[in-house]
Design an enzyme around this catalytic site. Structure first.
Site, short mmCIF file in Angstrom:
data_model
loop_
_atom_site.label_atom_id
_atom_site.label_comp_id
_atom_site.label_asym_id
_atom_site.label_seq_id
_atom_site.Cartn_x
_atom_site.Cartn_y
_atom_site.Cartn_z
N LYS A 222 42.12 32.78 40.52
CA LYS A 222 42.30 33.70 41.64
C LYS A 222 41.71 33.13 42.93
O LYS A 222 40.90 32.22 42.92
CB LYS A 222 41.75 35.08 41.29
CG LYS A 222 42.76 35.81 40.38
CD LYS A 222 42.42 37.24 40.08
CE LYS A 222 43.55 37.82 39.20
NZ LYS A 222 43.20 39.10 38.61
N ARG A 262 41.75 37.09 30.46
CA ARG A 262 43.18 36.85 30.71
C ARG A 262 43.29 35.58 31.54
O ARG A 262 42.84 35.56 32.68
CB ARG A 262 43.75 38.06 31.47
CG ARG A 262 45.24 37.98 31.77
CD ARG A 262 45.66 39.20 32.58
NE ARG A 262 47.07 39.17 32.92
CZ ARG A 262 47.57 38.45 33.92
NH1 ARG A 262 46.79 37.72 34.68
NH2 ARG A 262 48.87 38.47 34.15
#
Ligand code: PMM
Length: 293
Positions: A222, A262
């Site tokens: 991210k 994840r």
């Protein structure tokens, strides 16, 4: 530590699970456009599973900042063939969707978990539908769709506020009939969060655990990792250079017992989870009592 209702193969795993990501989208920030073709997506999911993913999360709608929504029919066209192909290959699958109808069709096709980034806020039918599906449900912290989430980052104290908002989601889900032991919570890193909000939430994971639900953490590649790893010129580390930082987060999160991470690149996270397990147990978990005696 596991939610109720998992397939036996996953429920038998006594460590943090690794959830691999397959985005069947043209525009996800990390793997957008690479697995739009069902066959390529299925092959990728099978490969993630072979390389250490305990399950594979299949999504048909990008949630990158600014992304616009896809139609429900388009989302179904993207995810259903991939779920069917992966399930046929013996890969446990979760479906990443904010739509009740997609969740129901995906579970019918063999998905064993519903992963809802909106925590039930995007579709008023979601909780009741999931309640009837009898599968675990991931409620992620979310404040609004991707086209406006950058304007929803006001927090008094991000950890306190996210705990309160997630706790409220769990209560609403329970009131609609989802068994509390099937609920998994996720702090929603990068969703209506500035970089330091994500770090504050990671530092506060243990406090999130006190809510009493298994936690899923999605930090993989991210933007806040790109910012952390920026060069001296201030340019963010590109997406393909963020996996080792992701692995470090996996190790730290697994060491405090989060339920699952994840991730896009599963090899490093699978190793990191095993290191964390050996670290916390003070031994190689595969050494049985008999072997050590
Ligand atoms: N992040 C993304 C998509 N789905 N689901 C959960 N539960 N948690 C997350 O953090 C999460 C998610 C966005 O990342 P991607 O575009 O790489 O899939």
């Amino acid at each position: 530590m596991h939610p109720a209702g998992l397939p036996a193969s996953l429920a038998a795993v006594d460590r943090t699970l690794v959830m691999g990501v397959v985005n069947v989208t043209p525009d996800s920030f990390s793997d957008g456009g690479r697995y739009l073709d069902a066959r390529a997506a299925i092959e990728h999911g099978i490969s993630l599973h072979a390389r250490g993913a305990d399950l594979v999360d299949v999504g048909g709608e990008s949630t990158r900042p600014g992304a616009v929504r896809v139609e429900s029919a388009e989302e179904l066209d993207r995810v259903l063939p991939v779920i069917i192909g992966l399930v046929a290959a013996g890969v446990p699958v979760s479906v990443d969707t904010m739509r009740a109808d997609t969740a129901a069709r995906a579970v019918e096709a063999g998905a064993c978990i519903v992963n809802d980034v909106s925590g039930g806020l995007a579709d008023p039918q979601m909780y009741r539908t999931v309640a009837g599906l009898h599968v675990p449900y991931v409620a992620m912290h979310w404040r609004g769709h991707s086209d406006r989430m950058a304007d929803l980052t006001d927090y008094d104290d991000v950890l306190t506020d996210v705990c309160a908002e997630l706790s409220s989601r769990a209560s609403h889900a329970e009131a609609a009939g989802i068994a509390p032991d099937r609920i998994i919570l996720d702090p929603g890193l990068g969703f209506a969060k500035e970089a330091d909000h994500n770090w504050a939430l990671l530092r506060g994971l243990s406090e999130l655990q006190t809510l009493g639900f298994p936690l899923l953490v999605g930090a993989s590649r991210k933007r806040f990792l790109g910012a952390l790893l920026a060069g001296d010129d201030g340019v963010a580390r590109p997406v393909d250079g963020r996996d080792m930082a992701t692995d470090a987060i996996t190790a730290l999160a697994a060491a405090i017992g989060v339920w699952a991470v994840r991730v896009h690149d599963v090899n490093g996270s699978a190793d990191a989870v095993r290191v964390a397990q050996a670290w916390t147990e003070g031994r190689d978990p595969r050494d049985s009592e008999a072997t050590r005696a």
